[in-house]
Design an enzyme around this catalytic site. Structure first.
Site, PDB file in Angstrom:
ATOM      1  NE  ARG A   1      49.833  38.469  39.149  1.00  0.00           N
ATOM      2  CZ  ARG A   1      50.780  38.749  40.038  1.00  0.00           C
ATOM      3  NH1 ARG A   1      51.999  38.264  39.879  1.00  0.00           N
ATOM      4  NH2 ARG A   1      50.510  39.502  41.083  1.00  0.00           N
TER       5      ARG A   1
ATOM      6  CD  GLN B   1      50.742  41.450  36.486  1.00  0.00           C
ATOM      7  OE1 GLN B   1      51.595  40.596  36.271  1.00  0.00           O
ATOM      8  NE2 GLN B   1      49.908  41.385  37.509  1.00  0.00           N
TER       9      GLN B   1
ATOM     10  CE1 TYR C   1      40.426  40.284  35.546  1.00  0.00           C
ATOM     11  CE2 TYR C   1      38.495  40.117  36.945  1.00  0.00           C
ATOM     12  CZ  TYR C   1      39.124  39.854  35.745  1.00  0.00           C
ATOM     13  OH  TYR C   1      38.447  39.177  34.764  1.00  0.00           O
ATOM     14  CD  GLU C   2      43.293  37.566  39.618  1.00  0.00           C
ATOM     15  OE1 GLU C   2      44.176  37.358  40.471  1.00  0.00           O
ATOM     16  OE2 GLU C   2      42.094  37.354  39.846  1.00  0.00           O
ATOM     17  N   GLY C   3      46.433  41.851  39.956  1.00  0.00           N
ATOM     18  CA  GLY C   3      47.599  42.715  39.890  1.00  0.00           C
ATOM     19  C   GLY C   3      47.448  43.665  38.735  1.00  0.00           C
TER      20      GLY C   3
END
Length: 596
Positions: free
Chosen positions: A298, A449, A442-444
């Site tokens: 992240r 977030q 991506y990555e949440g």
């Protein structure tokens, strides 16, 4: 295809003048001998590698993409990628911020962070190959067994092997509790893992001799949901006792995703058919271990958008100074030419300054967070480590979401500077916009977030972490509140701090009655807090620049102008965002789903 010059002067300003890292590092025994000269040397050499080796491959890599040989399940990366990776490894860049115990150079995360900004400016798709390896290194270093560490970490540190994170499956993305991949125990202590993963960045390639996959799967009789997830180490080739690669493991690429951007990275559908792996940590505790990787990723995604913001700005600036169109509204500026350079037009300057401000704000922010990570990991005082860890936890979702939102805005504005030429591939600007768009997903996703920030990091501890950070802002405001020269920065900073406090309390009270209030408010709320952080950092940078405004160095005049633009043109969006966050969930949830 365009240009990229590492912004070393601004990096030096942030590291040496804003953060005073040489003194900060003296408090960390592992880094006490690192001085400004070492930092500057690494920045300069990193700038050469990224601009001379990586940047020339960015456009061609995007056009060529990766190729899958279905017969052999092997992937060929774009021309020049493999050779550039070899230079990266030979230069020791992979080992920059890794532990000397495993062959690393033992330099701070802070310095590695600046290098990664350069890498992402030069070539985001290429940078994802080594970038993911670093996350795998961090995860194994914290949760791996001694045998796993001794076998895999030296190879990851050297760059001989790369790493991936295998989380997502076709039927589940963020909701990993739904994953179906299975792991069966074997008598020798290994596991056989079967399942299908998608969206696996750098899942298969020809740049390194082995790929270390960290795979989430379920063991027999695992609890339902996220409490039943385990983490496994699954290499592409099984290592021999002497560290060389051995037999091929049945974890293979079935297809490369056809996607909007980052074409130079092989985003793979990975199939596991009884692939041999070893558990990392304890059964059913895999998500906790993988969060080390995910949090590193992240922060890394924030660096991706910061890099794109900077390179898009640089190229838009060059174009704006060269392209002539129309005359200035206030009178001819280039009488020797048939028209004036477009940089004379106010709205072109707005677009350029938007990108410039978001690049400089993001650079200060990510460097600040990286310094806190170094303090968290290396400070001898446990209380200091805990305070730094809390601050990193609070700020990580803001790094990921706020900077990637801003990167999308900045690359779009930079493309707009080019007019119709920006939409044409040969200029390279549309690639930055396409590449920037994935970083918000991506990555949440950025909504995830935002939920993490408001729901877990702030309301989850009744605002304790936010209050601690707010105390720093409050002290700065009080220390500089009587300085008339600073009032144009201190007044809006203090005002926004008060508004964030009130907004947080209001949303918290609503959330007690209706949890949907968190989901309704979280996205605008994160942007408000993001602006609070940027306002704090820009105000500090303004203080430094004011003191040196008459030094004869135009850098400080430019810094002040950028800071004034930020407070006048970008920070005021918080007024709208606060109204959105306060508007509640009713306007979102009232309409029945069947009536959409």
């Amino acid at each position: 295809m365009g240009q990229y010059v590492a912004p070393i002067r601004d990096m030096q300003f942030v590291l040496h003048e804003l953060l005073n890292v040489q003194e900060e590092l003296k408090a960390l025994p592992d880094y006490a001998e690192i001085d400004a000269d070492i930092i500057n040397q690494v920045l300069e050499e990193g700038g050469k590698f990224t601009s001379e080796v990586l940047f020339p491959l960015n456009h061609s890599g995007d056009r060529e993409g990766c190729k899958l040989d279905v017969a052999t399940n092997s992937v060929t990366t774009p021309k020049g990628f493999k050779e550039a990776y070899k230079q990266y490894v030979e230069g020791g860049w992979a080992a920059l911020a890794c532990d000397p115990e495993y062959g690393g150079q033992g330099l701070p995360v802070l310095l590695n962070n600046s290098f990664y900004e350069m890498l992402n400016s030069a070539n985001q798709a290429w940078t994802m190959y080594p970038g993911l390896s670093h996350g795998a290194y961090e995860c194994l270093k914290e949760h791996g067994t001694d045998e796993q560490k001794s076998t895999y970490l030296p190879k990851l540190v050297s760059g001989e092997w790369t790493g991936t994170m295998c989380l997502t499956e076709p039927h589940c993305g963020t909701d990993l509790g739904m994953l179906r991949s299975k792991a069966l125990p074997q008598e020798d202590g290994s596991w056989l893992i079967t399942g299908n993963k998608i969206f696996i960045s750098a899942g298969e390639h020809d740049m390194a001799e082995n790929i270390v996959h960290l795979v989430l799967a379920r063991v027999p009789d695992a609890p339902e949901g996220s409490k039943g997830i385990s983490l496994f180490l699954v290499p592409k080739f099984l290592p021999n006792a002497d560290g060389t690669v051995g037999a091929r493991n049945p974890i293979t690429c079935g297809a490369i995703e056809e996607k909007m951007g980052i074409h130079g990275n092989s985003t793979c559908q990975m199939n596991l058919d009884g692939a041999k792996g070893w558990i990392i940590g304890q059964p059913n505790k895999g998500l906790n271990a993988m969060f080390v990787f995910m949090n590193a990723a992240r922060l890394g995604v924030g660096m991706q958008s910061l890099g794109l913001t900077e390179v898009a700005y640089q190229n838009a600036l060059v174009y704006a100074k060269d392209r002539i169109q129309m005359r200035s509204l206030s009178g001819v500026k280039a009488p020797d030419k048939p028209a004036d350079p477009i940089i004379v037009h106010p709205d072109v300057r707005r677009m350029l300054l938007t990108a410039k401000a978001y690049a400089e704000g993001g650079r200060a922010f990510t460097s600040y967070v990286a310094l806190q990570i170094d303090r968290e990991l290396h400070h001898p005082d446990a209380d200091v480590r805990k305070e730094a860890a809390d601050e990193v936890a609070l700020l990580t979702p803001i790094v990921k979401a706020f900077i990637t939102d801003n990167g999308w805005i900045a690359t779009s504005e930079a493309m707009q500077v080019f007019g119709g030429h920006g939409y044409i591939a040969e200029w390279g600007m549309e690639q930055y916009v396409r590449d920037a768009r994935i970083n918000m997903i991506y990555e949440g996703t950025n909504t995830i977030q935002s939920l993490d920030l408001l729901g877990r990091k702030i309301l989850g501890d009744n605002g304790a972490k936010l209050r601690k950070f707010g105390e720093k802002i409050k002290n700065f405001v009080e220390e500089n509140g009587t300085d008339e020269a600073m009032s144009e920065f201190i007044t809006p900073l203090g005002d926004l701090g008060d508004k964030v406090t009130k907004l947080t309390m209001e949303i918290g009270m609503k959330a007690f009655q209706n949890p949907d209030e968190v989901g309704a408010a979280c996205v605008p709320y994160l942007r408000v807090v993001g602006h609070l952080v940027y306002s704090y950092l820009f105000a500090q940078m303004a203080k430094i620049a004011l003191a040196k405004e008459d030094s004869g160095d135009n850098f400080y005049k430019a810094k002040l102008a950028t800071t004034r633009f930020y407070f006048a043109r970008l920070q005021p969006e918080t007024a709208t965002l606060i109204r959105q966050a306060r508007s509640g969930s009713a306007n979102l949830m009232a309409l029945d789903a069947d009536l959409f």
